[in-house]
Design a protein around this motif. Structure first.
Motif, PDB file in Angstrom:
ATOM      1  N   TYR A   1       0.500  -1.187  -0.003  1.00 13.58           N
ATOM      2  CA  TYR A   1      -0.047   0.353  -0.444  1.00 13.58           C
ATOM      3  C   TYR A   1       0.861   1.232   0.031  1.00 13.58           C
ATOM      4  O   TYR A   1       0.420   2.311  -0.103  1.00 13.58           O
ATOM      5  CB  TYR A   1      -0.857   0.216   1.083  1.00 13.58           C
ATOM      6  N   GLY A   2       1.915   0.839   0.537  1.00 12.99           N
ATOM      7  CA  GLY A   2       2.891   2.397   0.343  1.00 12.99           C
ATOM      8  C   GLY A   2       2.548   3.160   1.396  1.00 12.99           C
ATOM      9  O   GLY A   2       3.517   4.411   1.437  1.00 12.99           O
ATOM     10  N   HIS A   3       1.829   3.017   2.471  1.00  9.57           N
ATOM     11  CA  HIS A   3       1.542   3.859   3.853  1.00  9.57           C
ATOM     12  C   HIS A   3       1.932   3.328   5.260  1.00  9.57           C
ATOM     13  O   HIS A   3       1.896   1.731   4.885  1.00  9.57           O
ATOM     14  CB  HIS A   3       0.222   4.248   3.502  1.00  9.57           C
ATOM     15  N   GLU A   4       2.443   3.529   5.672  1.00  7.25           N
ATOM     16  CA  GLU A   4       1.841   2.984   7.564  1.00  7.25           C
ATOM     17  C   GLU A   4       0.873   2.317   7.866  1.00  7.25           C
ATOM     18  O   GLU A   4      -0.543   2.890   7.515  1.00  7.25           O
ATOM     19  CB  GLU A   4       1.883   4.388   8.354  1.00  7.25           C
ATOM     20  N   SER A   5       0.787   1.329   8.429  1.00  6.69           N
ATOM     21  CA  SER A   5       0.008   0.267   8.297  1.00  6.69           C
ATOM     22  C   SER A   5      -0.144  -0.614  10.004  1.00  6.69           C
ATOM     23  O   SER A   5       0.841  -0.357  10.679  1.00  6.69           O
ATOM     24  CB  SER A   5       0.036  -0.874   6.962  1.00  6.69           C
ATOM     25  N   ALA A   6      -1.115  -0.576  10.261  1.00  4.82           N
ATOM     26  CA  ALA A   6      -1.698  -0.922  11.883  1.00  4.82           C
ATOM     27  C   ALA A   6      -1.615  -2.212  11.606  1.00  4.82           C
ATOM     28  O   ALA A   6      -2.613  -2.891  10.965  1.00  4.82           O
ATOM     29  CB  ALA A   6      -2.707   0.084  12.808  1.00  4.82           C
ATOM     30  N   PHE A   7      -1.913  -3.287  12.932  1.00  8.43           N
ATOM     31  CA  PHE A   7      -2.014  -4.485  12.532  1.00  8.43           C
ATOM     32  C   PHE A   7      -2.489  -4.821  14.299  1.00  8.43           C
ATOM     33  O   PHE A   7      -1.773  -4.770  15.225  1.00  8.43           O
ATOM     34  CB  PHE A   7      -1.198  -5.343  12.262  1.00  8.43           C
ATOM     35  N   VAL A   8      -3.984  -4.834  14.479  1.00  9.09           N
ATOM     36  CA  VAL A   8      -4.740  -5.243  15.604  1.00  9.09           C
ATOM     37  C   VAL A   8      -4.391  -6.428  15.829  1.00  9.09           C
ATOM     38  O   VAL A   8      -4.700  -7.630  15.132  1.00  9.09           O
ATOM     39  CB  VAL A   8      -6.443  -5.250  15.946  1.00  9.09           C
TER      40      VAL A   8
END
Length: 279
Positions: free
Chosen positions: A47-54
């Motif tokens: 995606y090319g973005h900071e990503s969050a993983f729960v």
């Protein structure tokens, strides 16, 4: 909801938007319990973005979060945390008034406000950079371009280097030598250069730009953790005593963003607008 091949379902939220095309997107995976760290980094790179993983909560928290940019894992990401909190509330998955979140940088408390979700940050600290010549060189700045207070390393969760310039025009004209930013940041123990200008002292309104050390992209449209570091640093210097600071970022990228930092007791709270992006 957006699918990426065999990746888990991913929601894309947009955080801090302040006009058409603005904001900083963050992919969020609501159940990353079966994902490896390598898979998380690959998704962020996709995606090319900071990503969050729960992930399930630890240390007595409601949930845990891991954060990845295309190049590596991060201890904390402000806008991805805000986006995750908003998304959980939006979907009715955590309807309570507050959430506690375990991150690699510590425990974060989250709540909803009139501006959207807000997350806590610890009291900030800052110290002057003794010799800022290399910083100015990589940003293409001269000493005469600076305000009359020092270049500083400041942090709440992650260290950012605050570079005070005299005007919005100087800020907008910065054209960094991107090839040298990682080395400069590494030498001073920083995760990004954050030049800024004071737009209105009376209302504690600032403009800033973020050039990260090694995230996998050259500039950030909105950087919540840098904004809390900036607001905390200016309070420590006595430049502002306001309990409310507004930071504009992303305008030179065509992605106008607005970040709010509010001080209560010994904490600062990061907040801003969040919306769901459709795939």
């Amino acid at each position: 909801m957006i699918r990426a091949g065999q990746n888990p379902d991913v929601f894309i939220v947009n955080v801090f938007r302040n006009g058409p095309g603005g904001g900083n997107p963050a992919p969020v995976v609501l159940d990353a319990s079966l994902m490896t760290a390598a898979a998380m980094r690959e998704l962020a790179a996709h995606y090319g973005h900071e990503s969050a993983f729960v992930l399930p909560g630890r240390d007595g928290c409601d949930l845990s979060l891991r954060f990845f940019v295309p190049n590596h894992e991060m201890e904390m990401c402000g806008h991805a945390t805000l986006g995750t909190v908003w998304l959980l509330k939006h979907l009715g998955l955590h309807p309570g008034p507050e959430l506690t979140i375990a991150t690699l940088s510590g425990i974060v408390t989250a709540r909803m406000t009139e501006e959207g979700p807000a997350i806590s940050q610890p009291a900030g600290r800052c110290e002057p950079v003794d010799e800022p010549t290399a910083i100015l060189d990589v940003l293409g700045l001269r000493t005469s371009d600076l305000e009359d207070f020092p270049v500083m390393n400041a942090m709440t969760s992650r260290t950012k280097t605050l570079v005070p310039v005299r005007s919005r025009a100087i800020l907008d004209s910065i054209t960094p030598d991107f090839s040298g930013i990682s080395e400069v940041c590494g030498a001073i123990g920083s995760t990004g250069l954050y030049p800024f200008a004071i737009v209105d002292r009376a209302t504690a309104t600032l403009a800033a730009r973020q050039f990260p050390k090694s995230s996998g992209y050259p500039e950030d449209a909105a950087t919540g953790i840098a904004a809390t570091a900036l607001a905390s640093g200016l309070r420590q210097l006595g430049v502002t005593s306001s309990t409310r600071v507004t930071v504009h970022q992303g305008d030179t990228m065509g992605r106008p963003s607005k970040i709010f930092v509010t001080f209560r007791n010994n904490q600062c709270w990061l907040s801003g607008h969040v919306e769901l992006m459709e795939g």
